[in-house]
Design an enzyme around this catalytic site. Structure first.
Site, PDB file in Angstrom:
ATOM      1  N   GLY A 128     -22.413  42.603 -31.580  1.00 46.15           N
ATOM      2  CA  GLY A 128     -22.703  43.207 -32.892  1.00 46.15           C
ATOM      3  C   GLY A 128     -21.804  42.624 -33.973  1.00 46.15           C
ATOM      4  O   GLY A 128     -22.267  42.286 -35.072  1.00 46.15           O
ATOM      5  N   VAL A 130     -31.025  36.336 -22.279  1.00 50.14           N
ATOM      6  CA  VAL A 130     -30.864  35.330 -21.212  1.00 50.14           C
ATOM      7  C   VAL A 130     -30.169  34.096 -21.782  1.00 50.14           C
ATOM      8  O   VAL A 130     -30.601  33.551 -22.802  1.00 50.14           O
ATOM      9  CB  VAL A 130     -32.234  34.889 -20.624  1.00 50.14           C
ATOM     10  CG1 VAL A 130     -32.028  33.877 -19.499  1.00 50.14           C
ATOM     11  CG2 VAL A 130     -33.025  36.081 -20.114  1.00 50.14           C
ATOM     12  N   GLY A 166     -27.317  33.631 -23.289  1.00 50.15           N
ATOM     13  CA  GLY A 166     -26.499  33.727 -24.503  1.00 50.15           C
ATOM     14  C   GLY A 166     -27.048  32.869 -25.629  1.00 50.15           C
ATOM     15  O   GLY A 166     -28.138  33.127 -26.139  1.00 50.15           O
ATOM     16  N   LYS A 176     -31.843  38.281 -15.427  1.00 50.73           N
ATOM     17  CA  LYS A 176     -32.205  37.161 -16.301  1.00 50.73           C
ATOM     18  C   LYS A 176     -33.335  36.316 -15.709  1.00 50.73           C
ATOM     19  O   LYS A 176     -34.251  35.927 -16.431  1.00 50.73           O
ATOM     20  CB  LYS A 176     -30.959  36.311 -16.570  1.00 50.73           C
ATOM     21  CG  LYS A 176     -29.921  37.076 -17.404  1.00 50.73           C
ATOM     22  CD  LYS A 176     -28.604  36.335 -17.447  1.00 50.73           C
ATOM     23  CE  LYS A 176     -27.570  37.075 -18.281  1.00 50.73           C
ATOM     24  NZ  LYS A 176     -26.232  36.469 -18.160  1.00 50.73           N
ATOM     25  N   GLY A 234     -20.693  35.304 -24.958  1.00 45.10           N
ATOM     26  CA  GLY A 234     -19.679  35.226 -26.008  1.00 45.10           C
ATOM     27  C   GLY A 234     -20.219  35.693 -27.341  1.00 45.10           C
ATOM     28  O   GLY A 234     -21.426  35.712 -27.581  1.00 45.10           O
TER      29      GLY A 234
HETATM   30  N1  NAP Z   1     -20.832  40.059 -24.632  1.00 46.39           N
HETATM   31  C1  NAP Z   1     -21.608  39.000 -24.380  1.00 46.39           C
HETATM   32  O1  NAP Z   1     -21.125  37.873 -24.315  1.00 46.39           O
HETATM   33  C2  NAP Z   1     -23.091  39.165 -24.216  1.00 46.39           C
HETATM   34  C3  NAP Z   1     -23.881  38.039 -23.927  1.00 46.39           C
HETATM   35  C4  NAP Z   1     -25.277  38.178 -23.811  1.00 46.39           C
HETATM   36  C5  NAP Z   1     -25.839  39.424 -23.961  1.00 46.39           C
HETATM   37  N2  NAP Z   1     -25.024  40.508 -24.216  1.00 46.39           N
HETATM   38  C6  NAP Z   1     -25.676  41.802 -24.363  1.00 46.39           C
HETATM   39  O2  NAP Z   1     -25.434  42.287 -25.662  1.00 46.39           O
HETATM   40  C7  NAP Z   1     -25.366  43.712 -25.635  1.00 46.39           C
HETATM   41  C8  NAP Z   1     -24.048  44.165 -26.283  1.00 46.39           C
HETATM   42  O3  NAP Z   1     -22.958  43.660 -25.522  1.00 46.39           O
HETATM   43  P1  NAP Z   1     -21.463  43.681 -26.088  1.00 46.39           P
HETATM   44  O4  NAP Z   1     -20.683  42.804 -25.176  1.00 46.39           O
HETATM   45  O5  NAP Z   1     -21.453  43.398 -27.549  1.00 46.39           O
HETATM   46  O6  NAP Z   1     -21.065  45.213 -25.830  1.00 46.39           O
HETATM   47  P2  NAP Z   1     -19.759  45.978 -26.315  1.00 46.39           P
HETATM   48  O7  NAP Z   1     -18.743  45.020 -26.807  1.00 46.39           O
HETATM   49  O8  NAP Z   1     -19.378  46.920 -25.243  1.00 46.39           O
HETATM   50  O9  NAP Z   1     -20.257  46.824 -27.589  1.00 46.39           O
HETATM   51  C9  NAP Z   1     -21.083  47.936 -27.479  1.00 46.39           C
HETATM   52  C10 NAP Z   1     -21.216  48.604 -28.838  1.00 46.39           C
HETATM   53  O10 NAP Z   1     -22.181  49.643 -28.725  1.00 46.39           O
HETATM   54  C11 NAP Z   1     -21.590  50.882 -29.136  1.00 46.39           C
HETATM   55  N3  NAP Z   1     -22.105  51.913 -28.238  1.00 46.39           N
HETATM   56  C12 NAP Z   1     -22.040  51.941 -26.896  1.00 46.39           C
HETATM   57  N4  NAP Z   1     -22.653  53.035 -26.417  1.00 46.39           N
HETATM   58  C13 NAP Z   1     -23.102  53.725 -27.482  1.00 46.39           C
HETATM   59  C14 NAP Z   1     -23.807  54.941 -27.648  1.00 46.39           C
HETATM   60  N5  NAP Z   1     -24.162  55.692 -26.601  1.00 46.39           N
HETATM   61  N6  NAP Z   1     -24.116  55.340 -28.897  1.00 46.39           N
HETATM   62  C15 NAP Z   1     -23.753  54.597 -29.958  1.00 46.39           C
HETATM   63  N7  NAP Z   1     -23.087  53.432 -29.875  1.00 46.39           N
HETATM   64  C16 NAP Z   1     -22.765  53.005 -28.642  1.00 46.39           C
HETATM   65  C17 NAP Z   1     -20.087  50.726 -29.034  1.00 46.39           C
HETATM   66  O11 NAP Z   1     -19.490  51.586 -29.982  1.00 46.39           O
HETATM   67  P3  NAP Z   1     -17.892  51.636 -30.258  1.00 46.39           P
HETATM   68  O12 NAP Z   1     -17.582  50.321 -30.933  1.00 46.39           O
HETATM   69  O13 NAP Z   1     -17.678  52.798 -31.112  1.00 46.39           O
HETATM   70  O14 NAP Z   1     -17.273  51.741 -28.892  1.00 46.39           O
HETATM   71  C18 NAP Z   1     -19.926  49.230 -29.367  1.00 46.39           C
HETATM   72  O15 NAP Z   1     -19.839  49.034 -30.746  1.00 46.39           O
HETATM   73  C19 NAP Z   1     -25.514  44.103 -24.159  1.00 46.39           C
HETATM   74  O16 NAP Z   1     -26.853  44.415 -23.889  1.00 46.39           O
HETATM   75  C20 NAP Z   1     -25.108  42.846 -23.420  1.00 46.39           C
HETATM   76  O17 NAP Z   1     -25.705  42.738 -22.142  1.00 46.39           O
HETATM   77  C21 NAP Z   1     -23.688  40.402 -24.351  1.00 46.39           C
END
Ligand code: NAP
Length: 428
Positions: free
Chosen positions: A13, A130, A132, A203, A300
């Site tokens: 995000g 899938v 990234g 994926k 990432g």
């Molecule tokens: N990280 C990666 O590299 C990556 C790569 C490919 C795909 N993804 C996908 O992208 C998505 C996000 O991953 P991320 O790594 O960015 O996750 P993350 O860092 O854990 O962030 C999750 C965000 O969602 C919020 N959140 C979680 N549960 C919530 C709820 N019940 N109600 C409202 N807000 C909620 C959290 O709020 P707070 O900030 O207040 O805690 C946080 O801002 C996932 O589906 C993941 O599989 C991630």
């Protein structure tokens, strides 16, 4: 102006907000109008954020987004199955298009979500789910649409690829490298979904459903992780001309589809063998295009943000131009995912045997009686009574190998069966 509701301001995000701010002008030109992030849903409103964001746009109430008539597009980056899936469906029900990077939700509920989106006349895009930052979903759906895709091979999980790369290069043990990866932030504190292969399974299920125009039941995908891989296997693989990768496979086969994730011996000369560290790659074969490989950062903040913002631009452009583009249903053809026992593979088998005359003959008899023929045998000579014996089989159905293993265990001079790893070289 197109108004966006962002769900989640974590790793991805925050990347999305940064890219939209950094490239605001170029994005505005590509869409034809400006984009504004109207509201951002977070869990904890009091959390310190690195990002420079007006705290008034933050909310912890989903209704501020899904019931907000000004918002045209909802970007789901919360992760996990629930409440993310529910929020996506609520947004669609209220006529909003959705962009998500959530592989779990798309792999498990994609068919239902795409159907709902068609009914409501909105779009759902999920490029970030899938690989990234690697463009693969839109290329599969659009640039490669002319092809009948025969097979897809993917290195789709950066954490496991990092661990296997370190084990291969430095000869270090799995647990030791995993602990280091967690310290460096490459592996999560609970790494089970990555290590056990489930992340890659979601994926490949998504890619296979697009490539084979079907709906893949995730529970039918065979999954095996990398926690059983030893440095000995990696060293022997090298001696035999292979590397070990956690390979996600989707293939058409005689009786249906062959979809699975497991550690695999792949020839050292294959392009996928060169995909190292946290990098991901997808290698596929289409009847017209031949072999195609995409390579890049599979996770990432900024790489995944790149894929998500690309989806936002595409969907926002259609909303702005009034073009109604509903998702095509990738589920029109019914295919059976063939049980792993019916799948043919070559196998690498590592045993510890007593160094006595006649032992090899007993082993080859058991294998031969079960239709398993050998491609190569490697016996390591040591000054001990128990020595490693390594066998590579010709392709054989998994059920025959399993039956052989049961019988091999009964041979007194077979001290242990340490490894069984599939070898992919016939079609790759
Ligand atoms: N990280 C990666 O590299 C990556 C790569 C490919 C795909 N993804 C996908 O992208 C998505 C996000 O991953 P991320 O790594 O960015 O996750 P993350 O860092 O854990 O962030 C999750 C965000 O969602 C919020 N959140 C979680 N549960 C919530 C709820 N019940 N109600 C409202 N807000 C909620 C959290 O709020 P707070 O900030 O207040 O805690 C946080 O801002 C996932 O589906 C993941 O599989 C991630």
């Amino acid at each position: 102006m197109i108004k966006i509701g962002l769900l989640g301001l974590g790793t991805v995000g925050s990347g999305v907000v940064t890219i939209m701010e950094n490239n605001k002008e170029s994005i505005r030109r590509k869409v034809g109008t400006s984009l504004a992030i109207e509201k951002v849903l977070v869990k904890n409103l009091d959390k310190e954020r690195d990002l420079d964001i007006d705290s008034r746009v933050l909310t912890s109430n989903i209704e501020d987004i899904v019931y907000n008539p000004d918002i045209d597009l909802v970007v789901e980056l919360i992760g996990g199955e629930e409440p993310a899936c529910q929020y996506i469906k609520e947004a669609i029900n209220r006529g909003k298009s959705v962009v998500t990077a959530n592989k779990l939700v798309i792999a498990k509920h994609g068919t239902e979500i795409l159907k709902l989106a068609r009914e409501k006349g909105v779009q759902v895009s999920y490029e970030g789910s899938v690989g990234g930052g690697i463009p693969i979903i839109r290329p599969l759906k659009e640039s490669l649409a002319a092809n009948r895709i025969h097979e897809i091979y993917g290195i789709l999980n950066g954490t496991t690829n990092y661990i296997l790369t370190k084990m291969t290069r430095e000869g270090r043990k799995f647990q030791e490298v995993l602990a280091e990866a967690q310290k460096l932030g490459y592996a999560e504190s609970d790494p089970s979904s990555d290590i056990e292969g489930y992340d890659a399974a979601y994926k490949i299920a998504i890619l296979a459903s697009i490539a084979f125009e079907t709906s893949i039941d995730i529970s039918s995908v065979y999954v095996e992780g990398i926690d059983g891989i030893s440095v000995d296997d990696i060293e022997l693989a090298r001696e035999l001309g292979y590397v070990i990768k956690l390979l996600a496979i989707g293939k058409r086969c005689e009786r249906g589809l062959d979809i699975r994730v497991h550690p695999t011996f792949i020839p050292r000369s294959h392009p996928l063998a060169l995909v190292s560290d946290v990098y991901n790659a997808v290698y596929l074969h289409g009847d017209a295009v031949g072999d195609v490989m995409s390579y890049g950062k599979g996770a990432g903040q900024m790489p995944t943000g790149s894929a998500v913002v690309a989806d936002i631009i595409q969907v926002a452009r259609d909303i702005h131009s009034g073009r109604v583009v509903t998702p095509s249903l990738d589920t029109t053809i019914k295919h059976r995912v063939v049980d792993i026992n019916e799948i043919e593979n070559s196998f690498y088998l590592r045993l510890q045997v007593r160094d006595k005359p006649g032992v090899l003959a007993q082993i080859t008899k058991v294998l031969g009686d079960n239709k398993v023929s050998l491609a190569s045998v490697l016996q390591k000579h040591r000054l001990t009574t128990v020595v490693p014996l390594v066998l590579i089989t010709h392709p054989v159905k998994e059920q025959f190998i399993n039956k052989s293993l049961k019988e091999l265990k009964k041979i007194e001079d077979v001290v242990s069966i340490d490894s069984l790893i599939r070898v992919e070289e016939e079609s790759i």
